[in-house]
Design a protein around this motif. Structure first.
Motif, PDB file in Angstrom:
ATOM      1  N   LEU A 113       0.856  -1.191   0.000  1.00 42.87           N
ATOM      2  CA  LEU A 113       0.000   0.000   0.000  1.00 42.87           C
ATOM      3  C   LEU A 113       0.894   1.243   0.000  1.00 42.87           C
ATOM      4  O   LEU A 113       1.672   1.458   0.941  1.00 42.87           O
ATOM      5  CB  LEU A 113      -0.913   0.004   1.219  1.00 42.87           C
ATOM      6  N   PRO A 114       0.776   2.080  -1.025  1.00 44.28           N
ATOM      7  CA  PRO A 114       1.731   3.187  -1.193  1.00 44.28           C
ATOM      8  C   PRO A 114       1.611   4.306  -0.171  1.00 44.28           C
ATOM      9  O   PRO A 114       2.551   5.085  -0.026  1.00 44.28           O
ATOM     10  CB  PRO A 114       1.407   3.709  -2.600  1.00 44.28           C
ATOM     11  N   ASP A 115       0.483   4.427   0.520  1.00 47.39           N
ATOM     12  CA  ASP A 115       0.380   5.531   1.470  1.00 47.39           C
ATOM     13  C   ASP A 115       0.918   5.167   2.848  1.00 47.39           C
ATOM     14  O   ASP A 115       0.827   5.962   3.781  1.00 47.39           O
ATOM     15  CB  ASP A 115      -1.059   6.047   1.575  1.00 47.39           C
ATOM     16  N   GLU A 116       1.495   3.983   2.988  1.00 48.49           N
ATOM     17  CA  GLU A 116       2.164   3.595   4.226  1.00 48.49           C
ATOM     18  C   GLU A 116       3.654   3.408   3.942  1.00 48.49           C
ATOM     19  O   GLU A 116       4.036   2.534   3.152  1.00 48.49           O
ATOM     20  CB  GLU A 116       1.568   2.307   4.804  1.00 48.49           C
ATOM     21  N   LEU A 117       4.469   4.233   4.578  1.00 41.62           N
ATOM     22  CA  LEU A 117       5.915   4.129   4.425  1.00 41.62           C
ATOM     23  C   LEU A 117       6.525   3.579   5.704  1.00 41.62           C
ATOM     24  O   LEU A 117       6.089   3.925   6.807  1.00 41.62           O
ATOM     25  CB  LEU A 117       6.530   5.496   4.109  1.00 41.62           C
ATOM     26  N   VAL A 118       7.532   2.739   5.552  1.00 40.07           N
ATOM     27  CA  VAL A 118       8.265   2.201   6.697  1.00 40.07           C
ATOM     28  C   VAL A 118       9.710   2.654   6.580  1.00 40.07           C
ATOM     29  O   VAL A 118      10.380   2.368   5.578  1.00 40.07           O
ATOM     30  CB  VAL A 118       8.182   0.670   6.759  1.00 40.07           C
ATOM     31  N   LEU A 119      10.161   3.379   7.587  1.00 45.30           N
ATOM     32  CA  LEU A 119      11.519   3.922   7.589  1.00 45.30           C
ATOM     33  C   LEU A 119      12.447   2.927   8.267  1.00 45.30           C
ATOM     34  O   LEU A 119      12.460   2.804   9.495  1.00 45.30           O
ATOM     35  CB  LEU A 119      11.531   5.271   8.315  1.00 45.30           C
ATOM     36  N   ALA A 170       2.363  -8.039   7.447  1.00 43.30           N
ATOM     37  CA  ALA A 170       3.172  -7.192   8.329  1.00 43.30           C
ATOM     38  C   ALA A 170       2.271  -6.671   9.444  1.00 43.30           C
ATOM     39  O   ALA A 170       1.169  -6.173   9.180  1.00 43.30           O
ATOM     40  CB  ALA A 170       3.764  -6.025   7.550  1.00 43.30           C
ATOM     41  N   VAL A 171       2.713  -6.809  10.684  1.00 38.69           N
ATOM     42  CA  VAL A 171       1.899  -6.394  11.825  1.00 38.69           C
ATOM     43  C   VAL A 171       2.691  -5.444  12.707  1.00 38.69           C
ATOM     44  O   VAL A 171       3.921  -5.477  12.751  1.00 38.69           O
ATOM     45  CB  VAL A 171       1.404  -7.602  12.656  1.00 38.69           C
ATOM     46  N   GLU A 172       1.945  -4.612  13.427  1.00 36.59           N
ATOM     47  CA  GLU A 172       2.550  -3.624  14.313  1.00 36.59           C
ATOM     48  C   GLU A 172       1.709  -3.519  15.576  1.00 36.59           C
ATOM     49  O   GLU A 172       0.478  -3.475  15.508  1.00 36.59           O
ATOM     50  CB  GLU A 172       2.611  -2.269  13.618  1.00 36.59           C
ATOM     51  N   ALA A 173       2.384  -3.490  16.732  1.00 37.41           N
ATOM     52  CA  ALA A 173       1.670  -3.326  17.992  1.00 37.41           C
ATOM     53  C   ALA A 173       1.146  -1.900  18.099  1.00 37.41           C
ATOM     54  O   ALA A 173       1.867  -0.935  17.837  1.00 37.41           O
ATOM     55  CB  ALA A 173       2.596  -3.644  19.165  1.00 37.41           C
ATOM     56  N   THR A 230      -0.966  -4.120   8.850  1.00 38.63           N
ATOM     57  CA  THR A 230      -0.477  -2.926   8.151  1.00 38.63           C
ATOM     58  C   THR A 230      -0.451  -3.184   6.642  1.00 38.63           C
ATOM     59  O   THR A 230      -0.924  -4.214   6.163  1.00 38.63           O
ATOM     60  CB  THR A 230       0.906  -2.518   8.657  1.00 38.63           C
ATOM     61  N   GLY A 231       0.114  -2.264   5.890  1.00 38.08           N
ATOM     62  CA  GLY A 231      -0.025  -2.262   4.440  1.00 38.08           C
ATOM     63  C   GLY A 231       0.986  -3.050   3.656  1.00 38.08           C
ATOM     64  O   GLY A 231       1.391  -2.643   2.550  1.00 38.08           O
TER      65      GLY A 231
END
Length: 293
Positions: free
Chosen positions: A130-136, A160-163, A208-209
């Motif tokens: 998903l392009p509107d979610e960026l992971v740095l 991909a998951v995030e707490a 997540t995306g």
């Protein structure tokens, strides 16, 4: 599991960041000096993706133009001796035949957008980004997921998951936590639910995306009934697929930025700007100057 193809759903209207997206795709909004779509393309390329599939809609032609060559620009830069700028453009240029575009003619939801890529993806596992979610982070989120996929048997799916804070779980798609995998940052998904009512979430791990999915998802999406918001939801199809195939949640390393919201977009510009050595000191000075005023 060799993951060669990635699907980028880019047909959305970007209503959360209007009026900026009235005439320009949200995927072309810039974080520092690159559009969102370039960041996720770079992430996929770093992960070893060979074929990039963009599911577009009306008024999205500029995305296709972005990944094409501009001979007038190339000629002008060459005439002016701007070698550094030419090198930047060359790095961002996909190889011939590595990019495909298909249309989602109506906004029927994320699941429908993924289904529109079925003939290009074919009968092999693939990634959804998903392009509107960026992971740095380095390595990127998708590279981490593909590395995790290599530890799993065939016909496995990954999310991909995030707490997230427990009092905010009702705002996200949430997955239940099953048996932990030996690699540590991965677990079997024990059920998924989209935006559970407060106090009912099976965990605080949000979806997540980033996804790695098996091609059997397309048959499910083909007959998927409309869900939340009257749209064909990818989460609903994944719940159906989970009856016959295992899903794994991957706790990725890195900062996730929701650039589809105005606050998230501003935060991402600061975070990515701070990571650039040539910009960091000047950015800090400007922020201090503004806060002091």
């Amino acid at each position: 599991m060799k993951i060669r193809k990635a699907v980028f759903p880019v047909a959305g209207l970007g209503t959360r960041v209007l009026p900026a997206t009235k005439a320009m795709p949200k995927e072309m909004l810039t974080i520092v000096d690159k559009p969102l779509i370039q960041y996720v393309y770079d992430e996929a390329k770093e992960a070893g993706i060979e074929h990039f599939v963009f599911v577009t809609g009306r008024n999205k032609g500029v995305i296709e133009d972005h990944f094409d060559r501009m001979f007038e620009l190339d000629a002008t830069l060459a005439a002016r001796g701007k070698k550094a700028e030419m090198e930047v453009l060359a790095q961002n240029q996909p190889e011939a035949g590595a990019v495909s575009f298909t249309r989602q003619q109506a906004p029927h939801g994320l699941g429908h957008a993924v289904w529109c890529a079925r003939d290009i993806v074919g009968d092999e596992p693939f990634a959804v980004v998903l392009p509107d979610e960026l992971v740095l982070n380095t390595p990127g989120c998708l590279a981490q997921m593909i590395a995790a996929a290599e530890q799993l048997p065939e016909k496995s799916n990954l999310i991909a998951v995030e707490a997230v804070p427990e009092h905010l779980t009702h705002q996200y798609g949430i997955c239940g936590v099953g048996q932990r995998h030996s690699c540590g940052n991965m677990f079997e998904v024990a059920g998924m639910v989209e935006k559970p009512p407060k106090g009912t979430a099976p965990s605080n791990f949000s979806i997540t995306g980033r996804y790695i999915l098996q091609p059997e998802i397309f048959k499910i999406l083909e007959n998927q009934e409309r869900g939340a918001g009257g749209e064909i939801q990818l989460t609903d199809a994944m719940i159906a697929l989970a009856r016959t195939q295992k899903f794994y949640g991957v706790e990725f390393e890195g900062e996730r930025h929701d650039c589809g919201s105005k606050a998230g977009f501003l935060r991402a510009n600061i975070a990515f700007g701070m990571k650039r050595a040539e910009l960091r000191d000047g950015l800090i000075a400007e922020m201090k100057r503004y806060l002091e005023s």
